[in-house]
Design a protein around this motif. Structure first.
Motif, PDB file in Angstrom:
ATOM      1  N   TYR A  44      -2.294  -5.525  -6.392  1.00  0.00           N
ATOM      2  CA  TYR A  44      -3.038  -5.697  -5.141  1.00  0.00           C
ATOM      3  C   TYR A  44      -3.045  -7.149  -4.669  1.00  0.00           C
ATOM      4  O   TYR A  44      -3.722  -7.493  -3.715  1.00  0.00           O
ATOM      5  CB  TYR A  44      -4.483  -5.216  -5.310  1.00  0.00           C
ATOM      6  N   ILE A  66       2.498   1.647  -3.489  1.00  0.00           N
ATOM      7  CA  ILE A  66       1.541   2.099  -4.513  1.00  0.00           C
ATOM      8  C   ILE A  66       1.247   3.592  -4.329  1.00  0.00           C
ATOM      9  O   ILE A  66       1.256   4.377  -5.283  1.00  0.00           O
ATOM     10  CB  ILE A  66       0.236   1.258  -4.438  1.00  0.00           C
ATOM     11  N   ALA A 100       0.831  -1.213   0.000  1.00  0.00           N
ATOM     12  CA  ALA A 100       0.000   0.000   0.000  1.00  0.00           C
ATOM     13  C   ALA A 100       0.869   1.268   0.000  1.00  0.00           C
ATOM     14  O   ALA A 100       0.584   2.218  -0.733  1.00  0.00           O
ATOM     15  CB  ALA A 100      -0.928  -0.012   1.209  1.00  0.00           C
ATOM     16  N   LEU A 136      -4.864   5.608  -8.956  1.00  0.00           N
ATOM     17  CA  LEU A 136      -4.305   4.325  -8.512  1.00  0.00           C
ATOM     18  C   LEU A 136      -4.504   3.285  -9.612  1.00  0.00           C
ATOM     19  O   LEU A 136      -5.413   3.414 -10.447  1.00  0.00           O
ATOM     20  CB  LEU A 136      -5.041   3.840  -7.249  1.00  0.00           C
ATOM     21  N   SER A 157      -5.582   1.770  -1.271  1.00  0.00           N
ATOM     22  CA  SER A 157      -4.792   0.613  -1.729  1.00  0.00           C
ATOM     23  C   SER A 157      -5.004  -0.558  -0.780  1.00  0.00           C
ATOM     24  O   SER A 157      -5.169  -1.694  -1.217  1.00  0.00           O
ATOM     25  CB  SER A 157      -3.304   0.960  -1.794  1.00  0.00           C
ATOM     26  N   ARG A 193      -4.642   7.567  -0.696  1.00  0.00           N
ATOM     27  CA  ARG A 193      -4.145   6.537  -1.628  1.00  0.00           C
ATOM     28  C   ARG A 193      -3.695   5.294  -0.856  1.00  0.00           C
ATOM     29  O   ARG A 193      -3.929   4.173  -1.301  1.00  0.00           O
ATOM     30  CB  ARG A 193      -2.980   7.079  -2.474  1.00  0.00           C
ATOM     31  N   ARG A 238      -8.133  -2.283  -1.556  1.00  0.00           N
ATOM     32  CA  ARG A 238      -8.185  -3.031  -2.825  1.00  0.00           C
ATOM     33  C   ARG A 238      -7.412  -4.346  -2.772  1.00  0.00           C
ATOM     34  O   ARG A 238      -7.401  -5.104  -3.729  1.00  0.00           O
ATOM     35  CB  ARG A 238      -7.640  -2.165  -3.967  1.00  0.00           C
TER      36      ARG A 238
END
Ligand SMILES: Nc1ncnc2c1ncn2[C@@H]1O[C@H](COP(=O)(O)OP(=O)(O)OP(=O)(O)O)[C@@H](O)[C@H]1O
Ligand SMILES: Nc1ccn([C@@H]2O[C@H](COP(=O)(O)O)[C@@H](O)[C@H]2O)c(=O)n1
Length: 357
Positions: A269, A250, A247, A261, A322, A318, A325
């Motif tokens: 992910y 990313i 995370a 993203l 992340s 973000r 996800r």
């Protein structure tokens, strides 16, 4: 990038016929103090060139103009010199065979999105090792991390006890709740990066993303072997694991809001296939205001990343998005805004529901 080779004398290699012309020869002066005679061979495991040839004054056969008279009072000076020398000279171009090996290694990794994110997030142990090896000349601690990693068994099977991971932004209450859960369940509490490498965090935190993340990814693989062992004896509670590495990577490698993203279901992910999986991952979330209050209350000095987290609400978004996800295992979100006691109760219920306890 290939490793440098370090020889005390050219004859040390055994088969003298195979010795290639050294790329760098270090001509040690007689004033070299004993502590400066470095354990180079330990630091630089065998690999391909450049060759670093060390001889004593007057002992060099056919000394080349590149031989350098040097006196190193400390080992790290020698290491920096080697790093400078090695990087100043271009490494040999990859041969087709090496290129094929490299391509095969990359194929072995879970595919991520193309470009910088793929480079930044090594998604399998071979890629992590490769990345650390690439910087071992410049950062000797990468060699130490590699040594520890090499000692971990390849296949890491979880024991019969459940493994529960806690994730979330800084100051969401992971340390607080993991300690309570550990006490309540008589569990083993582990954290990432594991203690055996955490003394090098400050070094890697200053490095560019691919190296920094390789350090944390290596930490996850080392942690996996600790989890495997501990979970044969008791439930295991883990403070941060792979999802943190992914995370944060990313979020660092993307800009702006969460629309930028990689799309849902992107390979980035996914959990690495060769990394031990936990039974449950709990993602603690609190409002930005509450988080700020907790950070303030804690009063610790902030790292660069924590300062960025505080200043940049899009970065925080973000990261959390992340986390949300991530798949297989996905994160189960827990509202960690209530009191410590309430959060603890909620978490314990979730663990009992999902794990055989
Ligand atoms: N539920 C809660 N309500 C109020 N304060 C809390 C709660 N949980 C934790 N805190 C306080 O918030 C601060 C941050 O908590 P903690 O250190 O547990 O967070 P963390 O997620 O482990 O942070 P980091 O990831 O930076 O280590 C601490 O001062 C802690 O006492
Ligand atoms: N598995 C991990 C663990 C940590 N990180 C990085 O460390 C930072 C947070 O560490 P705390 O000690 O404050 O919990 C986090 O910002 C990550 O950058 C990681 O990447 N992977």
């Amino acid at each position: 990038m290939p490793f440098p080779r370090v020889y005390r004398r050219s004859s040390e290699r055994g088969d003298r016929k195979q010795i290639k012309k050294p790329s760098v020869s270090i001509f040690f002066s007689l004033s070299l103090p004993p502590q400066a005679r470095p354990a180079c061979k330990e630091r630089f495991p065998a690999g391909s060139a450049p060759v670093i040839h060390r001889t004593r004054r007057g002992g060099a056969e056919n000394p080349s103009p590149r031989d350098t008279a040097l006196s190193f009072p400390h080992r790290h000076e020698l290491v920096s010199f080697l790093a400078g020398s090695a990087t100043a000279r271009p490494f040999p171009r990859p041969t087709p065979v090496r290129q094929r090996q490299r391509a095969a290694m990359l194929r072995g990794c879970t595919a991520g999105p193309p470009g910088p994110l793929r480079r930044a997030l090594p998604a399998a142990a071979p890629a992590v090792r490769l990345r650390l090896r690439e910087c071992v000349v410049r950062i000797p601690e990468a060699g130490a991390v590699l040594d520890i990693l090499e000692k971990c068994p390849e296949s890491q099977r979880k024991g019969e006890f459940p493994v529960v991971v806690f994730e979330g932004l800084d100051a969401t209450g992971k340390t607080t709740v993991t300690q309570s859960v550990k006490d309540a369940l008589g569990a083993v509490l582990l954290r990432s990066p594991p203690a055996c490498i955490s003394q090098w965090r400050t070094i890697f935190d200053e490095e560019p993303t691919p190296i920094r993340r390789a350090f944390y990814a290596a930490g996850n693989y080392i942690l996996a072997s600790e989890i495997a062992k501990a979970s044969t004896q008791a439930p295991v509670i883990v403070d941060r694991y792979w999802h943190s590495t992914a995370a944060y990577t990313i979020a660092t490698e993307t800009d702006g809001n969460i629309q930028n993203l990689p799309p849902d279901h992107d390979a980035v992910y996914k959990w690495p296939e060769d990394l031990l999986k936990p039974d449950l991952v709990l993602l603690l979330t609190v409002s930005p205001e509450e988080r700020a209050r907790r950070l303030e209350g804690r009063g610790l000095e902030r790292t660069k990343e924590e300062a960025e987290l505080e200043a940049n609400s899009l970065f925080r978004q973000r990261i959390e998005e992340s986390y949300r996800r991530m798949v297989n295992p996905a994160c189960q979100e827990v509202d960690a805004s209530p009191s410590k006691e309430e959060v603890f109760k909620t978490v314990l219920q979730l663990i009992k529901k999902h794990c055989a306890l």
